[in-house]
Design a protein around this motif. Structure first.
Motif, PDB file in Angstrom:
ATOM      1  N   ILE A  82     -23.513  26.467 -24.301  1.00  0.00           N
ATOM      2  CA  ILE A  82     -23.200  25.294 -25.110  1.00  0.00           C
ATOM      3  C   ILE A  82     -24.474  24.589 -25.601  1.00  0.00           C
ATOM      4  N   ILE A  83     -25.594  24.823 -24.919  1.00  0.00           N
ATOM      5  CA  ILE A  83     -26.860  24.240 -25.365  1.00  0.00           C
ATOM      6  C   ILE A  83     -27.157  24.688 -26.798  1.00  0.00           C
TER       7      ILE A  83
ATOM      8  N   TRP B  92     -22.318  22.581 -33.640  1.00  0.00           N
ATOM      9  CA  TRP B  92     -21.018  21.912 -33.587  1.00  0.00           C
ATOM     10  C   TRP B  92     -21.102  20.513 -34.206  1.00  0.00           C
ATOM     11  N   LYS B  93     -22.218  19.844 -33.963  1.00  0.00           N
ATOM     12  CA  LYS B  93     -22.385  18.495 -34.523  1.00  0.00           C
ATOM     13  C   LYS B  93     -22.266  18.531 -36.040  1.00  0.00           C
ATOM     14  N   GLU B  94     -22.593  19.660 -36.645  1.00  0.00           N
ATOM     15  CA  GLU B  94     -22.522  19.808 -38.113  1.00  0.00           C
ATOM     16  C   GLU B  94     -21.368  20.724 -38.522  1.00  0.00           C
TER      17      GLU B  94
ATOM     18  N   ASP C  58     -20.468  27.062 -36.278  1.00  0.00           N
ATOM     19  CA  ASP C  58     -20.331  27.814 -35.027  1.00  0.00           C
ATOM     20  C   ASP C  58     -20.601  29.282 -35.333  1.00  0.00           C
TER      21      ASP C  58
ATOM     22  N   ALA D 233     -33.225  24.971 -29.299  1.00  0.00           N
ATOM     23  CA  ALA D 233     -32.586  24.260 -28.182  1.00  0.00           C
ATOM     24  C   ALA D 233     -32.593  25.126 -26.925  1.00  0.00           C
TER      25      ALA D 233
ATOM     26  N   TYR E  30     -24.387  23.186 -29.396  1.00  0.00           N
ATOM     27  CA  TYR E  30     -24.331  21.733 -29.563  1.00  0.00           C
ATOM     28  C   TYR E  30     -24.833  21.275 -30.933  1.00  0.00           C
TER      29      TYR E  30
END
Lengths: 587, 587
Positions: free
Chosen positions: B444-445, B451-453, B456, B427, B448
């Motif tokens: 945050i790129i 975090w969706k999964e 962190d 990403a 992202y």
């Protein structure tokens, strides 16, 4: 000419430069007609601009949205246009600084000048031996000035508001204690309306009442034109506050001595601020109410979700109507807006639009803040896109939604751009983030898929949305200019990326989303967004090859929810159509 | 016991609390042995920690990385552990504040205390009537103290450095003019080495010389142990600077009066700072050299790219060796590190590792900053992952690269997590962004997709990388704690997301990337990243079903470049293997 009369006044009063900003005493985004002094003086009616008049020069500063309109409207008024943001164009402060001579006087009406702007002006001119004088040169010139609104204030029922005045003031006092404030002066109208559970019609599309409030540790005061109060409202307010006439606040605050006073310098006017004597200690920051109001309570959230579904019915009926009607005839942008409003007017608890609808056909949509007017609008045909950005005020919530609607044939660039905007929209919609993540950090999530394809939009990704209040509210804003406010559960915000191509098209897809809890694990506490706006996103305009499977699934899930939430409220023909336009897409 | 002796000294000198931080006079990240006072006093050898001794208490503060090691090492020393970051544990400043009584005295060696920390300490204790005293209580106690390094300074040839001292000082003077500074005091060793095109071996893995510098508008001064200078280096330095003995700076700065002095309070020690008299005006901010050094010049960039390819050969040979060898026998983590170093030692311009290699098998890799030691290491077997984070100093660049290597059988969680880290890595690698985008926004790129999964990593995504200098350098850092520094063309930074699961595994994939120009259009000027590290990313550990086609293409393109850049420098067996492990993957 009005400008000559103003210059005479300036001469009589020994004012060398007179500044006329676009402001009311409350820092409101939209103004009642009474306060439109700048429009009265310059003829320019746009929402933003500042006029400055000297002995021999008269300029109007406004931004790119309004260059054409302003140029036309100031013709023959004696004003010249200053194009803000263009290379080499000074700001009005810079221009005054460059031209003013020692011992000259700058005049302004301190009631219509925010304290932060005043501080900046003063600091810019600090090396000059000049005077800044509070003086109202407009009131005598403006003979046919509109009145301040006399509408009655009404109570926002607890079944809508969710919290009593008592609870809200008690929360505010907790915030005041944290800031060590003895009192706070609240001048922003939406904060006052929220705090006292009252609404009114003093500003178009915004259900607020022109008023001030002061909350001390154990007393509260409300300043308003008493003619606007019914007995019922007086009784309601008197639970927590003493009521004074609107202008009495200016003397009232002179009596504070040795207090810690919390104010929002971006919202308090210079006249009121100047009346605070120097024995007091000023604590300045965003209004404390803004943080409390920005996190919606459970009843507000429950209502706001229902309201959004209701609003989605109107938008969906409108899209169905438009797509069919445009096959038969051309439709003006104005008729389209009116038709949409008529669908909303039929809904429970509808009060008004929440802002002026933008219905912009083809290249019109590339202009930010385009509004069709009686003497300037386009006819919608059965090709290209119509962008419709609209929203409404309901007793139980405020909405804001944008759909870009394919009316027939589209070219490949329109389809590509629509699909990229969809990717960007889905990226934020399906984001998860750790507690503590700020509004500003989230912005790049939406830009990432656009930047990869050399596209961008020159506006924020999202703004906070009020609850039967301002359609734009703080403290949060998903934007590179966001202040770094952590996103909290219960915050409601728009998700509205776009692509705009001058002379070609403008595309934006906007839903309202709310922050909700997700899971908690060793990494921390995750939050996510729940989308609460429902209306079909036009699958006729999607190039499925530039969507990932994940994105296709996200869109299909959203469309399933659109159908499930709306279909029961539609007629059979609308329902059948909705089933078709929300069907699962695949490669 | 050494603690008793310290307490005797404290009594003699009337010191009630003595603070021993982990610092040299230059704010260096890694310290020469001479400065390891805290380790000498407490026995704890970790890289971070602060000791505070009072009449009856002696505490060592350190962070979660070191709780176990510190507990073991301070046994029987009289010190107790304070676990930083754990709930209810005071910071050392808070602890002093809570316990100190009026008229008591806090002692510290002001040479080893940064000005910013001193300001914080002073401000925390400002309500107390106490004294903070500069006193060195360690020097007499530490009888077998290691010497300061006596290595000779050498010139960093212009063919590597790319810019002459003259050019660099002239650029620095431009920055000084912008800040209205008459002079700047530079105490950070990498900034000094960069400015004067010199290098040395005073800090392990970091080619700097212990020294100070002062640059005025038309003169410059270099403060160093003159025994470290050859005639050639004296001549080199004398082009631009006068040379003084190292400690002479303390008196030298006393002579400045009424000057605008630029200093970096995070790098200047309190003793030196205190010697600036109050007639001067202090301008404080990050060292101006840091901004100049952070944007690499064309020769540095060209060299750094070549160096990274060279370094990739070593890493690739190592992975090939490891994957084969582990099928035959168990290998210790230490042997693996040494083997990797041996591959690097064979390369042109190799000088040293750029930091202590982390070779961490299985669950060891879940511990941040794990280092295998002679009495604490694991044996690598033919299953699970080995994480290897390593880098080297070359005359023509510094490298830093992490690969997580599949040694055989993997479980599904290992494969999932490896693939998620890859998504995160790709990403950022393939991001484009508008000029002006800051280090902090980019972070945050990378998070992202994790975090969706619900995953962190508790570290930054990337740090600036020096050029034959510190492996970690500023001013930029792709991190939520980044300062909002706009990313500029020529900035070099690491891209190193990870997932760490205690007791299970740790995964990180790290390459170095540089900011380069992309296209300019109506939206503005776009930048993108160019990845300059080359070594295969283990396709044995990828679940292709959780990658999008776009991600698969990005990985395939990267692997094509890995093969093209490295294959010519490999033996046939290595080359055949590399072809295989960089082959295009697909669903």
């Amino acid at each position: 000419m009005i400008l000559d009369k103003l210059r005479e006044k300036m001469k009589d009063e020994n004012i060398d430069y007179y500044i006329i900003p676009t402001l009311d005493p409350h820092g409101s985004e939209y103004l009642p007609d009474y306060y439109r002094e700048r429009a009265f003086i310059t003829g320019f009616t746009g929402s933003a601009g500042t006029a400055v008049v000297s002995k021999d020069k008269a300029y109007l500063w406004t931004d790119g949205r309004y260059f054409i309109q302003a140029q036309r409207q100031i013709e023959n008024t004696g004003f010249e246009l200053m194009k803000m943001g263009e290379e080499g164009v000074l700001t009005y402060t810079e221009w005054i600084k460059e031209n003013i001579k020692d011992n000259e006087v700058v005049g302004l009406n301190a009631k219509y000048y925010l304290q932060n702007s005043y501080d900046s002006l003063e600091s810019a001119l600090k090396d000059k031996s000049i005077e800044i004088k509070d003086i109202d040169l407009i009131k005598d010139l403006w003979t046919n000035r509109p009145n301040l609104p006399k509408d009655k204030i009404f109570i926002h029922d607890i079944k809508f508001a969710g919290k009593s005045i008592e609870e809200k003031i008690s929360e505010l006092r907790n915030s005041m204690r944290e800031k060590n404030a003895d009192l706070t002066i609240i001048t922003s109208l939406d904060d006052i309306a929220w705090l006292f559970n009252i609404r009114c019609n003093d500003i178009e599309n915004t259900p607020v009442a022109i008023s001030y409030a002061i909350v001390e540790r154990d007393k509260a005061y409300f300043f308003v034109d008493k003619d606007k109060l019914t007995d019922e409202v007086v009784k309601h307010l008197n639970q927590e506050a003493e009521i004074f006439e609107y202008d009495e606040i200016f003397d009232f605050v002179k009596n504070y001595n040795n207090k810690n006073i919390y104010v929002d310098k971006n919202r308090i006017n210079n006249k009121l601020y100047s009346n605070l004597n120097s024995s007091n200690n000023i604590i300045s920051g965003r209004n404390l109410t803004e943080f409390l109001k920005g996190i919606k309570n459970d009843i507000e959230l429950t209502n706001q979700r229902k309201t959004s579904i209701r609003d989605g019915i109107a938008v969906t009926k409108f899209i169905y109507w438009l797509k069919n009607e445009v096959k038969k005839r051309e439709i003006s942008e104005i008729e389209a807006s009116e038709k949409l409003r008529s669908f909303r007017e039929a809904l429970e608890n509808f009060v008004d639009d929440s802002f002026g609808t933008i219905a912009a056909y083809k290249e019109n949509a590339a202009m930010a803040h385009y509004t069709a007017t009686e003497d300037n609008y386009s006819m919608i045909k059965d090709k290209g896109f119509l962008l419709v950005d609209s929203g409404a005020q309901y007793l139980d919530g405020t909405t804001d939604i944008t759909r870009t609607i394919a009316l027939g044939e589209l070219n490949s660039e329109e389809i590509r751009d629509f699909t990229l905007v969809l990717k960007s929209h889905l990226a934020l919609m399906s984001a998860k983030f750790l507690k503590g993540t700020t509004d500003r950090s989230l912005d790049i999530i939406s830009r990432y898929p656009l930047w990869k394809e050399n596209e961008d939009y020159k506006h924020g990704t999202g703004h906070g949305v009020g609850y039967f209040l301002n359609v734009h509210e703080g403290p949060h804003s998903i934007s590179q200019r966001g202040e770094g406010i952590p996103m909290e559960v219960g915050m409601v915000v728009s998700n509205e990326p776009g692509i705009y191509k001058e002379g070609k098209h403008g595309i934006r897809t906007e839903n309202i989303i709310e922050v909700v809890k997700d899971i908690k694990n060793a990494n921390g506490e995750f939050y996510k967004f729940n989308t609460i706006s429902f209306a079909p996103i036009d699958i006729d305009a999607i190039d499925v090859n530039i969507l990932s499977e994940e994105e296709i699934n996200e869109l299909n899930e959203y469309h399933e929810a659109v159908y499930n939430n709306l279909s029961n409220y539609l007629q059979d023909n609308e329902k059948n159509w909705l089933r078709e336009v929300t069907k699962k897409i695949k490669r």
